[in-house]
Design a protein around this motif. Structure first.
Motif, PDB file in Angstrom:
ATOM      1  N   MET A  44       0.842  -1.189   0.000  1.00  0.00           N
ATOM      2  CA  MET A  44       0.000   0.000   0.000  1.00  0.00           C
ATOM      3  C   MET A  44       0.880   1.243   0.000  1.00  0.00           C
ATOM      4  SD  MET A  44      -3.213  -1.016   2.439  1.00  0.00           S
ATOM      5  CE  MET A  44      -4.428  -0.036   1.551  1.00  0.00           C
ATOM      6  N   THR A  45       0.271   2.373  -0.260  1.00  0.00           N
ATOM      7  CA  THR A  45       0.951   3.658  -0.171  1.00  0.00           C
ATOM      8  C   THR A  45       0.568   4.308   1.148  1.00  0.00           C
ATOM      9  OG1 THR A  45       0.972   3.960  -2.553  1.00  0.00           O
ATOM     10  CG2 THR A  45       1.166   5.944  -1.215  1.00  0.00           C
ATOM     11  N   LEU A  46       1.538   4.892   1.832  1.00  0.00           N
ATOM     12  CA  LEU A  46       1.282   5.573   3.103  1.00  0.00           C
ATOM     13  C   LEU A  46       1.503   7.066   2.917  1.00  0.00           C
ATOM     14  CD1 LEU A  46       0.726   5.554   6.160  1.00  0.00           C
ATOM     15  CD2 LEU A  46       3.160   5.090   6.503  1.00  0.00           C
ATOM     16  N   VAL A  47       0.443   7.848   3.108  1.00  0.00           N
ATOM     17  CA  VAL A  47       0.514   9.304   3.065  1.00  0.00           C
ATOM     18  C   VAL A  47       0.492   9.782   4.509  1.00  0.00           C
ATOM     19  CG1 VAL A  47      -0.595  11.436   2.328  1.00  0.00           C
ATOM     20  CG2 VAL A  47      -0.692   9.403   0.861  1.00  0.00           C
ATOM     21  N   ILE A  48       1.545  10.478   4.914  1.00  0.00           N
ATOM     22  CA  ILE A  48       1.657  10.961   6.292  1.00  0.00           C
ATOM     23  C   ILE A  48       1.561  12.475   6.300  1.00  0.00           C
ATOM     24  CG2 ILE A  48       3.060  10.985   8.374  1.00  0.00           C
ATOM     25  CD1 ILE A  48       4.456   8.473   7.354  1.00  0.00           C
ATOM     26  N   GLU A  49       0.472  12.981   6.825  1.00  0.00           N
ATOM     27  CA  GLU A  49       0.200  14.421   6.917  1.00  0.00           C
ATOM     28  C   GLU A  49       0.800  14.939   8.220  1.00  0.00           C
ATOM     29  OE1 GLU A  49      -0.626  17.983   6.770  1.00  0.00           O
ATOM     30  OE2 GLU A  49      -1.839  17.051   5.196  1.00  0.00           O
ATOM     31  N   LEU A  50       1.812  15.809   8.092  1.00  0.00           N
ATOM     32  CA  LEU A  50       2.528  16.310   9.275  1.00  0.00           C
ATOM     33  C   LEU A  50       2.457  17.828   9.428  1.00  0.00           C
ATOM     34  CD1 LEU A  50       5.720  14.087   8.893  1.00  0.00           C
ATOM     35  CD2 LEU A  50       3.889  13.804  10.585  1.00  0.00           C
ATOM     36  N   ARG A  51       1.589  18.488   8.674  1.00  0.00           N
ATOM     37  CA  ARG A  51       1.556  19.958   8.710  1.00  0.00           C
ATOM     38  C   ARG A  51       1.004  20.522  10.013  1.00  0.00           C
ATOM     39  NH1 ARG A  51      -1.119  21.169   2.952  1.00  0.00           N
ATOM     40  NH2 ARG A  51      -2.411  19.467   3.735  1.00  0.00           N
ATOM     41  N   GLU A  52       0.299  19.722  10.791  1.00  0.00           N
ATOM     42  CA  GLU A  52      -0.318  20.217  12.027  1.00  0.00           C
ATOM     43  C   GLU A  52       0.447  19.830  13.289  1.00  0.00           C
ATOM     44  OE1 GLU A  52      -2.912  22.311  12.046  1.00  0.00           O
ATOM     45  OE2 GLU A  52      -2.884  22.254   9.859  1.00  0.00           O
ATOM     46  N   ILE A  53       1.637  19.294  13.132  1.00  0.00           N
ATOM     47  CA  ILE A  53       2.379  18.926  14.341  1.00  0.00           C
ATOM     48  C   ILE A  53       3.058  20.153  14.931  1.00  0.00           C
ATOM     49  CG2 ILE A  53       2.713  16.522  13.668  1.00  0.00           C
ATOM     50  CD1 ILE A  53       5.576  17.235  12.910  1.00  0.00           C
ATOM     51  N   LYS A  54       3.236  20.124  16.237  1.00  0.00           N
ATOM     52  CA  LYS A  54       3.930  21.205  16.934  1.00  0.00           C
ATOM     53  C   LYS A  54       5.381  20.825  17.185  1.00  0.00           C
ATOM     54  CE  LYS A  54      -0.134  23.054  19.092  1.00  0.00           C
ATOM     55  NZ  LYS A  54      -0.936  23.161  20.268  1.00  0.00           N
ATOM     56  N   ARG A  55       5.581  19.556  17.519  1.00  0.00           N
ATOM     57  CA  ARG A  55       6.928  19.050  17.722  1.00  0.00           C
ATOM     58  C   ARG A  55       6.944  17.607  17.273  1.00  0.00           C
ATOM     59  NH1 ARG A  55      10.616  15.938  19.714  1.00  0.00           N
ATOM     60  NH2 ARG A  55       9.190  14.606  20.818  1.00  0.00           N
ATOM     61  N   ALA A  56       7.929  17.296  16.505  1.00  0.00           N
ATOM     62  CA  ALA A  56       8.072  15.915  16.051  1.00  0.00           C
ATOM     63  C   ALA A  56       9.368  15.372  16.631  1.00  0.00           C
ATOM     64  CB  ALA A  56       8.094  15.856  14.532  1.00  0.00           C
ATOM     65  N   PHE A  57       9.758  14.271  16.128  1.00  0.00           N
ATOM     66  CA  PHE A  57      11.013  13.660  16.526  1.00  0.00           C
ATOM     67  C   PHE A  57      12.169  14.582  16.165  1.00  0.00           C
ATOM     68  CE2 PHE A  57       8.855  11.999  12.891  1.00  0.00           C
ATOM     69  CZ  PHE A  57       9.678  12.386  11.854  1.00  0.00           C
ATOM     70  N   ARG A  79       5.230   2.642  -0.908  1.00  0.00           N
ATOM     71  CA  ARG A  79       5.693   4.015  -1.109  1.00  0.00           C
ATOM     72  C   ARG A  79       5.180   4.908   0.012  1.00  0.00           C
ATOM     73  NH1 ARG A  79       4.546   6.138  -6.977  1.00  0.00           N
ATOM     74  NH2 ARG A  79       2.416   5.631  -6.413  1.00  0.00           N
ATOM     75  N   TYR A  80       5.951   5.963   0.282  1.00  0.00           N
ATOM     76  CA  TYR A  80       5.630   6.896   1.353  1.00  0.00           C
ATOM     77  C   TYR A  80       5.610   8.315   0.802  1.00  0.00           C
ATOM     78  CZ  TYR A  80       7.385   3.001   4.175  1.00  0.00           C
ATOM     79  OH  TYR A  80       7.609   1.767   4.718  1.00  0.00           O
ATOM     80  N   ALA A  81       4.618   9.088   1.205  1.00  0.00           N
ATOM     81  CA  ALA A  81       4.569  10.513   0.896  1.00  0.00           C
ATOM     82  C   ALA A  81       4.389  11.258   2.213  1.00  0.00           C
ATOM     83  CB  ALA A  81       3.422  10.829  -0.047  1.00  0.00           C
ATOM     84  N   PHE A  82       5.363  12.085   2.550  1.00  0.00           N
ATOM     85  CA  PHE A  82       5.288  12.916   3.745  1.00  0.00           C
ATOM     86  C   PHE A  82       4.842  14.304   3.302  1.00  0.00           C
ATOM     87  CE2 PHE A  82       7.504   9.481   5.434  1.00  0.00           C
ATOM     88  CZ  PHE A  82       7.847   9.656   6.767  1.00  0.00           C
ATOM     89  N   VAL A  83       3.797  14.837   3.910  1.00  0.00           N
ATOM     90  CA  VAL A  83       3.324  16.190   3.613  1.00  0.00           C
ATOM     91  C   VAL A  83       3.669  17.037   4.830  1.00  0.00           C
ATOM     92  CG1 VAL A  83       1.364  17.630   2.960  1.00  0.00           C
ATOM     93  CG2 VAL A  83       1.465  15.229   2.207  1.00  0.00           C
ATOM     94  N   VAL A  84       4.547  18.029   4.616  1.00  0.00           N
ATOM     95  CA  VAL A  84       5.078  18.836   5.721  1.00  0.00           C
ATOM     96  C   VAL A  84       4.827  20.318   5.461  1.00  0.00           C
ATOM     97  CG1 VAL A  84       6.862  17.131   6.254  1.00  0.00           C
ATOM     98  CG2 VAL A  84       7.393  19.026   4.722  1.00  0.00           C
ATOM     99  N   SER A  85       5.034  21.121   6.494  1.00  0.00           N
ATOM    100  CA  SER A  85       4.899  22.568   6.350  1.00  0.00           C
ATOM    101  C   SER A  85       6.120  23.127   5.620  1.00  0.00           C
ATOM    102  CB  SER A  85       4.750  23.213   7.728  1.00  0.00           C
ATOM    103  OG  SER A  85       5.886  22.945   8.510  1.00  0.00           O
ATOM    104  N   ARG A  86       6.042  24.362   5.255  1.00  0.00           N
ATOM    105  CA  ARG A  86       7.094  24.975   4.436  1.00  0.00           C
ATOM    106  C   ARG A  86       8.302  25.467   5.240  1.00  0.00           C
ATOM    107  NH1 ARG A  86       5.812  25.654  -0.787  1.00  0.00           N
ATOM    108  NH2 ARG A  86       3.626  25.562  -1.301  1.00  0.00           N
ATOM    109  N   ASP A  87       8.313  25.251   6.500  1.00  0.00           N
ATOM    110  CA  ASP A  87       9.433  25.734   7.309  1.00  0.00           C
ATOM    111  C   ASP A  87      10.609  24.757   7.247  1.00  0.00           C
ATOM    112  OD1 ASP A  87       8.538  23.660   8.860  1.00  0.00           O
ATOM    113  OD2 ASP A  87       7.989  24.878  10.576  1.00  0.00           O
ATOM    114  N   THR A  88      11.361  24.693   8.295  1.00  0.00           N
ATOM    115  CA  THR A  88      12.553  23.847   8.309  1.00  0.00           C
ATOM    116  C   THR A  88      12.227  22.361   8.201  1.00  0.00           C
ATOM    117  OG1 THR A  88      12.516  23.853  10.719  1.00  0.00           O
ATOM    118  CG2 THR A  88      13.946  25.465   9.638  1.00  0.00           C
ATOM    119  N   MET A  89      10.982  21.991   8.451  1.00  0.00           N
ATOM    120  CA  MET A  89      10.613  20.582   8.321  1.00  0.00           C
ATOM    121  C   MET A  89      10.872  20.064   6.914  1.00  0.00           C
ATOM    122  SD  MET A  89       7.166  19.618  10.367  1.00  0.00           S
ATOM    123  CE  MET A  89       7.156  17.981   9.682  1.00  0.00           C
TER     124      MET A  89
END
Length: 124
Positions: A44-57, A79-89
């Motif tokens: 399967m494909t895993l889409v990981i939405e991370l734009r709403e996190i405050k602190r991650a690993f 396959r993996y798709a990480f969706v992140v914010s536009r900052d340093t992430m």
């Protein structure tokens, strides 16, 4: 734990969204839950939405996360798709994607969900 997921067997996609503070242990726990889900299929494909996190690993935890994806999630994710914010992430995410490629994982990082969906060739 601030992670939710849904499996769309018709599209062959697992959607995961994280909110607030998360850790690699939270992701590991979610992977265990997903693996037990009756809709789960191999490759399967895993889409990981991370734009709403405050602190991650932290960057130093990248190796733990990489091992988790390569050893545990790889049993059912192709396959993996990480969706992140536009900052340093995004920069950290790109670094992570390079390490993932070295492990043989198909992983990309996106700032926009539509771009991730296009890469995954799925209808949003």
């Amino acid at each position: 734990m601030a992670i939710r997921y849904d499996i769309d067997a018709r599209k062959n996609v697992i959607f995961m969204a994280a909110y607030g503070d998360i850790s690699v242990a939270d992701i590991a726990s979610s992977i265990v839950d997903i693996e037990a889900h009756p809709k789960l299929r191999k490759n399967m494909t895993l889409v990981i939405e991370l734009r709403e996190i405050k602190r991650a690993f932290f960057v130093r935890e990248m190796d733990r996360l990489m091992a988790l994806l390569a050893n545990e999630a790889a049993r059912f994710v192709g396959r993996y798709a990480f969706v992140v914010s536009r900052d340093t992430m995004h920069g950290v995410g790109r670094r992570f994607a390079v390490k993932a490629a070295r492990k043989g994982l198909q992983l990309e990082v996106f700032n926009d969900y539509a771009d991730a969906a296009k890469w995954l060739r799925m209808v949003v």
